[in-house]
Design an enzyme around this catalytic site. Structure first.
Site, PDB file in Angstrom:
ATOM      1  N   HIS A  55     -14.432  -4.795 -64.301  1.00 19.26           N
ATOM      2  CA  HIS A  55     -14.893  -4.763 -62.920  1.00 19.26           C
ATOM      3  C   HIS A  55     -13.842  -5.328 -61.965  1.00 19.26           C
ATOM      4  CE1 HIS A  55     -18.426  -4.753 -65.494  1.00 19.26           C
ATOM      5  NE2 HIS A  55     -19.155  -4.305 -64.503  1.00 19.26           N
ATOM      6  N   PRO A 106     -12.022   7.045 -68.458  1.00 21.36           N
ATOM      7  CA  PRO A 106     -12.519   8.230 -69.156  1.00 21.36           C
ATOM      8  C   PRO A 106     -12.332   9.526 -68.360  1.00 21.36           C
ATOM      9  CG  PRO A 106     -14.099   6.439 -69.325  1.00 21.36           C
ATOM     10  CD  PRO A 106     -13.080   6.018 -68.317  1.00 21.36           C
ATOM     11  N   GLN A 152     -18.334   3.481 -60.209  1.00 16.21           N
ATOM     12  CA  GLN A 152     -18.923   2.157 -60.025  1.00 16.21           C
ATOM     13  C   GLN A 152     -17.839   1.090 -59.866  1.00 16.21           C
ATOM     14  OE1 GLN A 152     -21.538   0.872 -63.166  1.00 16.21           O
ATOM     15  NE2 GLN A 152     -22.678  -0.479 -61.801  1.00 16.21           N
ATOM     16  N   PHE A 153     -16.756   1.203 -60.654  1.00 17.30           N
ATOM     17  CA  PHE A 153     -15.588   0.337 -60.515  1.00 17.30           C
ATOM     18  C   PHE A 153     -14.345   1.135 -60.873  1.00 17.30           C
ATOM     19  CE2 PHE A 153     -19.012  -2.692 -61.264  1.00 17.30           C
ATOM     20  CZ  PHE A 153     -18.796  -3.605 -60.251  1.00 17.30           C
TER      21      PHE A 153
END
Length: 260
Positions: free
Chosen positions: A64, A24, A17-18
């Site tokens: 983000h 992780p 997503q970003f």
């Protein structure tokens, strides 16, 4: 799962997503993705593409907006690609999917709705590892990638009225880095400015400056300038405009190298 698919012979394109959400997954990326070809002595490869928006400019929280391309470029076995235009985005993405090794494809999120360009409908490729001289110049070389191309293009337009000729180099690929194109440009102009929104210390700009010092020192007429983000966590939206390099900061850096 994507690594397993790649080892099995598929060419998966995973999307984060970003970019800062990669942390992780960094264990899998550094310990498996980037090492599989070497670990298996070429028996297995990982033709995997990971797409991820990155960079500031749209006022979200810090995870983000981070620019961590230096971390990724420091990971052996992984290529890092950052397009600055729609044409390059399509061509580089096709090249990344066809590449036999893993590619992290970083997309400057500020450019999603800021740039329009005609793009061919058919298949075409833009070579990975090849920088692009967007504009020829004679007085100073300005090197950048991603959303920073907009700032340096605006700076070059402002300085043109003062008689300054700016050569603009879009790196396009952080790893592998097209050092010959950079050196050829700097050897011609004798001055250089590197612009990126990532933190300054150990940022990609530091490597570019080191390469210039090693290979074009005797061509330099001034020390190489860097215009970068700061060595802090990316700020919340109200302070974002103070963190990101601006056209004014680029103009000031160019003027400093010209006045040296």
């Amino acid at each position: 799962m994507a690594i397993g698919m790649a080892i099995a012979g598929l060419r998966p394109v995973a999307e984060m997503q970003f970019m800062a959400f990669l942390y992780p997954a960094f264990d899998q990326m550094t310990n498996h993705l980037g090492r599989m070809r070497n670990r298996s002595r070429g028996r297995f490869t990982c033709p995997l593409v990971i797409r991820a928006p990155y960079g500031g400019g749209i006022h979200p929280p810090e995870h983000h907006s981070e620019s961590g391309e230096a971390i990724l470029a420091h990971t052996p076995g992984i290529k890092v690609v950052i397009p600055a235009t729609p044409y390059d985005a399509k061509g580089l993405l096709i090249s990344a999917i066809r590449d036999p090794d893993p590619v992290i494809f970083l997309e400057p999120e500020r450019l999603y709705r800021a740039v329009r360009q005609e793009v061919p409908d058919g298949l075409y490729t833009v070579p990975i590892g090849q920088a692009h001289v967007i504009q020829e110049g004679t007085d100073v070389t300005v090197i950048a990638w991603g959303s920073m191309l907009r700032e340096i293009t605006q700076a070059a337009e402002l300085l043109r009225s003062e008689g300054v000729s700016v050569e603009i180099v879009d790196v396009r690929t952080i790893s592998p880095l097209d050092v010959p194109t950079i050196i050829t440009s700097v050897a011609k102009t004798g001055r250089a400015v590197v612009v990126h929104e990532a933190p300054r210390t150990c940022g990609p700009g530091a490597e570019i400056v080191a390469q210039i010092n090693e290979k074009a020192l005797l061509s330099l007429q001034a020390p190489v300038e860097r215009v970068t983000g700061f060595d802090t966590v990316f700020p919340l939206p109200q302070l974002e405009k103070y963190y990101l390099p601006t056209t004014a900061r680029v103009v000031e850096a160019i003027r400093r190298v010209l006045a040296f």
